[in-house]
Write a protein that holds these residues in place. Sequence first.
Motif, PDB file in Angstrom:
ATOM      1  N   THR A   1       0.849  -1.202   0.000  1.00 30.48           N
ATOM      2  CA  THR A   1       0.000   0.000   0.000  1.00 30.48           C
ATOM      3  C   THR A   1       0.877   1.241   0.000  1.00 30.48           C
ATOM      4  OG1 THR A   1      -1.850  -1.040   1.192  1.00 30.48           O
ATOM      5  CG2 THR A   1      -1.675   1.351   1.322  1.00 30.48           C
ATOM      6  N   VAL A   2       0.449   2.248  -0.750  1.00 28.96           N
ATOM      7  CA  VAL A   2       1.024   3.582  -0.630  1.00 28.96           C
ATOM      8  C   VAL A   2      -0.148   4.559  -0.548  1.00 28.96           C
ATOM      9  CG1 VAL A   2       1.203   4.004  -3.122  1.00 28.96           C
ATOM     10  CG2 VAL A   2       2.706   5.221  -1.539  1.00 28.96           C
ATOM     11  N   ARG A   3      -0.039   5.516   0.380  1.00 33.48           N
ATOM     12  CA  ARG A   3      -1.130   6.464   0.581  1.00 33.48           C
ATOM     13  C   ARG A   3      -0.572   7.865   0.750  1.00 33.48           C
ATOM     14  NH1 ARG A   3      -3.388   4.490   5.052  1.00 33.48           N
ATOM     15  NH2 ARG A   3      -2.404   6.010   6.458  1.00 33.48           N
TER      16      ARG A   3
ATOM     17  N   GLU B   1      -0.907  26.541   6.119  1.00 31.59           N
ATOM     18  CA  GLU B   1      -0.067  25.486   6.673  1.00 31.59           C
ATOM     19  C   GLU B   1      -0.444  24.182   5.988  1.00 31.59           C
ATOM     20  OE1 GLU B   1      -0.210  23.522  10.859  1.00 31.59           O
ATOM     21  OE2 GLU B   1       1.323  25.099  10.968  1.00 31.59           O
ATOM     22  N   THR B   2       0.511  23.598   5.297  1.00 28.90           N
ATOM     23  CA  THR B   2       0.281  22.367   4.541  1.00 28.90           C
ATOM     24  C   THR B   2       0.882  21.181   5.287  1.00 28.90           C
ATOM     25  OG1 THR B   2       0.320  23.555   2.439  1.00 28.90           O
ATOM     26  CG2 THR B   2       0.662  21.171   2.351  1.00 28.90           C
ATOM     27  N   GLU B   3       0.092  20.138   5.404  1.00 27.29           N
ATOM     28  CA  GLU B   3       0.551  18.908   6.063  1.00 27.29           C
ATOM     29  C   GLU B   3       0.398  17.740   5.103  1.00 27.29           C
ATOM     30  OE1 GLU B   3      -1.170  15.888   9.413  1.00 27.29           O
ATOM     31  OE2 GLU B   3      -0.983  18.000  10.027  1.00 27.29           O
ATOM     32  N   GLN B   4       1.491  17.027   4.864  1.00 25.88           N
ATOM     33  CA  GLN B   4       1.473  15.857   3.983  1.00 25.88           C
ATOM     34  C   GLN B   4       1.989  14.647   4.749  1.00 25.88           C
ATOM     35  OE1 GLN B   4       4.037  15.980   0.530  1.00 25.88           O
ATOM     36  NE2 GLN B   4       2.774  14.535  -0.612  1.00 25.88           N
ATOM     37  N   ARG B   5       1.237  13.565   4.687  1.00 25.50           N
ATOM     38  CA  ARG B   5       1.631  12.301   5.302  1.00 25.50           C
ATOM     39  C   ARG B   5       1.633  11.219   4.234  1.00 25.50           C
ATOM     40  NH1 ARG B   5       1.272  12.080  11.041  1.00 25.50           N
ATOM     41  NH2 ARG B   5       0.632  14.113  11.917  1.00 25.50           N
ATOM     42  N   ILE B   6       2.778  10.587   4.044  1.00 23.31           N
ATOM     43  CA  ILE B   6       2.930   9.528   3.044  1.00 23.31           C
ATOM     44  C   ILE B   6       3.149   8.207   3.772  1.00 23.31           C
ATOM     45  CG2 ILE B   6       4.209   8.720   1.036  1.00 23.31           C
ATOM     46  CD1 ILE B   6       5.127  11.592   0.601  1.00 23.31           C
ATOM     47  N   TYR B   7       2.241   7.287   3.561  1.00 24.56           N
ATOM     48  CA  TYR B   7       2.290   5.980   4.229  1.00 24.56           C
ATOM     49  C   TYR B   7       2.679   4.909   3.213  1.00 24.56           C
ATOM     50  CZ  TYR B   7       0.462   1.630   6.244  1.00 24.56           C
ATOM     51  OH  TYR B   7       0.308   0.337   6.683  1.00 24.56           O
ATOM     52  N   GLU B   8       3.539   3.998   3.609  1.00 25.41           N
ATOM     53  CA  GLU B   8       3.950   2.883   2.754  1.00 25.41           C
ATOM     54  C   GLU B   8       3.941   1.597   3.563  1.00 25.41           C
ATOM     55  OE1 GLU B   8       7.452   2.709  -0.342  1.00 25.41           O
ATOM     56  OE2 GLU B   8       8.193   1.987   1.595  1.00 25.41           O
ATOM     57  N   MET B   9       3.359   0.550   2.976  1.00 22.54           N
ATOM     58  CA  MET B   9       3.346  -0.779   3.581  1.00 22.54           C
ATOM     59  C   MET B   9       3.867  -1.785   2.564  1.00 22.54           C
ATOM     60  SD  MET B   9       1.595  -3.913   3.544  1.00 22.54           S
ATOM     61  CE  MET B   9      -0.096  -3.662   3.026  1.00 22.54           C
TER      62      MET B   9
ATOM     63  N   THR C   1       4.502  -6.504   6.902  1.00 21.31           N
ATOM     64  CA  THR C   1       5.739  -6.781   7.637  1.00 21.31           C
ATOM     65  C   THR C   1       6.576  -5.516   7.795  1.00 21.31           C
ATOM     66  OG1 THR C   1       6.869  -7.430   5.595  1.00 21.31           O
ATOM     67  CG2 THR C   1       5.787  -9.180   6.881  1.00 21.31           C
ATOM     68  N   THR C   2       6.378  -4.533   6.873  1.00 20.73           N
ATOM     69  CA  THR C   2       7.097  -3.261   6.957  1.00 20.73           C
ATOM     70  C   THR C   2       6.105  -2.123   6.732  1.00 20.73           C
ATOM     71  OG1 THR C   2       9.120  -4.263   6.086  1.00 20.73           O
ATOM     72  CG2 THR C   2       8.957  -1.845   6.028  1.00 20.73           C
ATOM     73  N   GLU C   3       6.073  -1.157   7.674  1.00 27.27           N
ATOM     74  CA  GLU C   3       5.218   0.011   7.559  1.00 27.27           C
ATOM     75  C   GLU C   3       6.023   1.266   7.880  1.00 27.27           C
ATOM     76  OE1 GLU C   3       0.851  -0.531   8.847  1.00 27.27           O
ATOM     77  OE2 GLU C   3       1.946  -1.918  10.163  1.00 27.27           O
ATOM     78  N   LEU C   4       5.895   2.287   7.023  1.00 28.33           N
ATOM     79  CA  LEU C   4       6.618   3.544   7.200  1.00 28.33           C
ATOM     80  C   LEU C   4       5.663   4.710   6.940  1.00 28.33           C
ATOM     81  CD1 LEU C   4       9.821   2.651   5.120  1.00 28.33           C
ATOM     82  CD2 LEU C   4       9.678   2.705   7.629  1.00 28.33           C
ATOM     83  N   GLU C   5       5.952   5.850   7.615  1.00 25.98           N
ATOM     84  CA  GLU C   5       5.186   7.060   7.353  1.00 25.98           C
ATOM     85  C   GLU C   5       6.114   8.265   7.372  1.00 25.98           C
ATOM     86  OE1 GLU C   5       0.867   8.672   8.568  1.00 25.98           O
ATOM     87  OE2 GLU C   5       2.284   8.757  10.248  1.00 25.98           O
ATOM     88  N   ASP C   6       6.072   9.026   6.275  1.00 24.62           N
ATOM     89  CA  ASP C   6       6.836  10.281   6.180  1.00 24.62           C
ATOM     90  C   ASP C   6       5.874  11.442   6.417  1.00 24.62           C
ATOM     91  OD1 ASP C   6       9.178   8.899   5.424  1.00 24.62           O
ATOM     92  OD2 ASP C   6       8.491   8.843   3.337  1.00 24.62           O
ATOM     93  N   ILE C   7       6.352  12.454   7.142  1.00 19.44           N
ATOM     94  CA  ILE C   7       5.527  13.617   7.465  1.00 19.44           C
ATOM     95  C   ILE C   7       6.262  14.886   7.054  1.00 19.44           C
ATOM     96  CG2 ILE C   7       4.336  14.903   9.273  1.00 19.44           C
ATOM     97  CD1 ILE C   7       4.239  12.330  10.908  1.00 19.44           C
TER      98      ILE C   7
END
Length: 406
Positions: free
Chosen positions: A281-283, A322-330, A335-341
């Motif tokens: 998944t990518v969001r 104010e801009t907020e971006q959250r990028i989620y990757e699974m 087994t691996t989950e990451l989130e960039d902010i």
Amino acid sequence: MNQVRMLLAFVTLVLSQNFIFAQSYCYESPAQWSSAPCHPAAPAPISYGSAGGVWSGYDGVHAVAPAMSYRGNAGCSTSDGYSTWSSPTMACANPNIVEGGYGSTFGDSTLLSPGSIGGSCGGLFGGIEFLWMRANFDQNVAMIVDPPVGNTLVPFDYGFELSPRAWLGWQSCGGTGFRATYFRFDESAGTEAVTAVAGATPVYLFVYGAGGNLSRNANANVGQTLVSNHSLELNSIDLEATQVVRWNQARAIFGLGVRIADMHQTARGDVFNPVGTIEETVRNDLKFQGAGPTASAQLTRGIGASPFGIFAMTRGSFLVSETEQRIYEMKGAFTTELEDIAIQREVLGNLEFGLGVQYGQSIGRSAGMFFRAGYECQLWLDAGGPVDSHSTIGLDGITLAAGVQF
């Protein structure tokens, strides 16, 4: 944005209880005169009526009265005047009826003073508009199909969907007033799905953030399916001081004030294996909230002596947001989950333009209403798109509106 929803509910209630629609003015529709040459010029000669107490328009040649005109007290003797009310031989009340639609006004403002028409030249106005709009993006990417030679872009497809806009305001006899306008766009694109096959693999979706310094993805290989979705929600409130300027058959409304806006869009790509289990998944969650100065102008001009006219409108805004971006990757079936902010302050721009046709008509003693249809385009500059935070959002579509002023 609960405050925005509460304001919209209040505006809707007021409109439904008091005056339904609007943004019009109501003096002397050209349609009320028997022919174009008989429409009063500026300054418009007028005359007191005789025993019947009828005030009639007169252009110095035709002496033709409008179908609905000014009416004074019975028993007044005839007396002509230019630009001002002439003194009758006996006490006469000021005219108490002004019938009209969305057309020209008498050229002399003294004829339209509060004393001469019972203060009916200003008052509340409001309206509602239905817009069928679709969303467009600089980076409109649902996924990329990557065969051995060349790539194929699969975009998100937004159709025309209904979006509301409502306004409520007040205007003085001198044309100065204020106005509050609310707009909302809340739609989702159709789901896009592609299965990777031999000769057309991989199928992937990349998301970028922080000006391209962040990057996450989801990849579908042979036998796997990539499914992508995207949604966009936009809300804006404009609080403006307004000024009406009229000349001949044209009328302009100029506005200066503040725009408050927020946006939330979400793009997601999910990779499923042949048995339907999710593998990757990518969001991309992107939000902004901002406020800044706004300026608007709307021009309406009648067509000949008819109640029809043309209109054009434009608006420009700068939003300190104010801009907020959250990028989620699974990856690997969770087994691996990451989130960039990425959170940053920036200045966004907004431009709007619309044009169309309009019909105006008087209602009752001192009110007027209009109906209009047209085309509108909006640009939200640097607001972000499905796969990044700095694309331009474009909205375009047809509009139908109605309104009234008391």
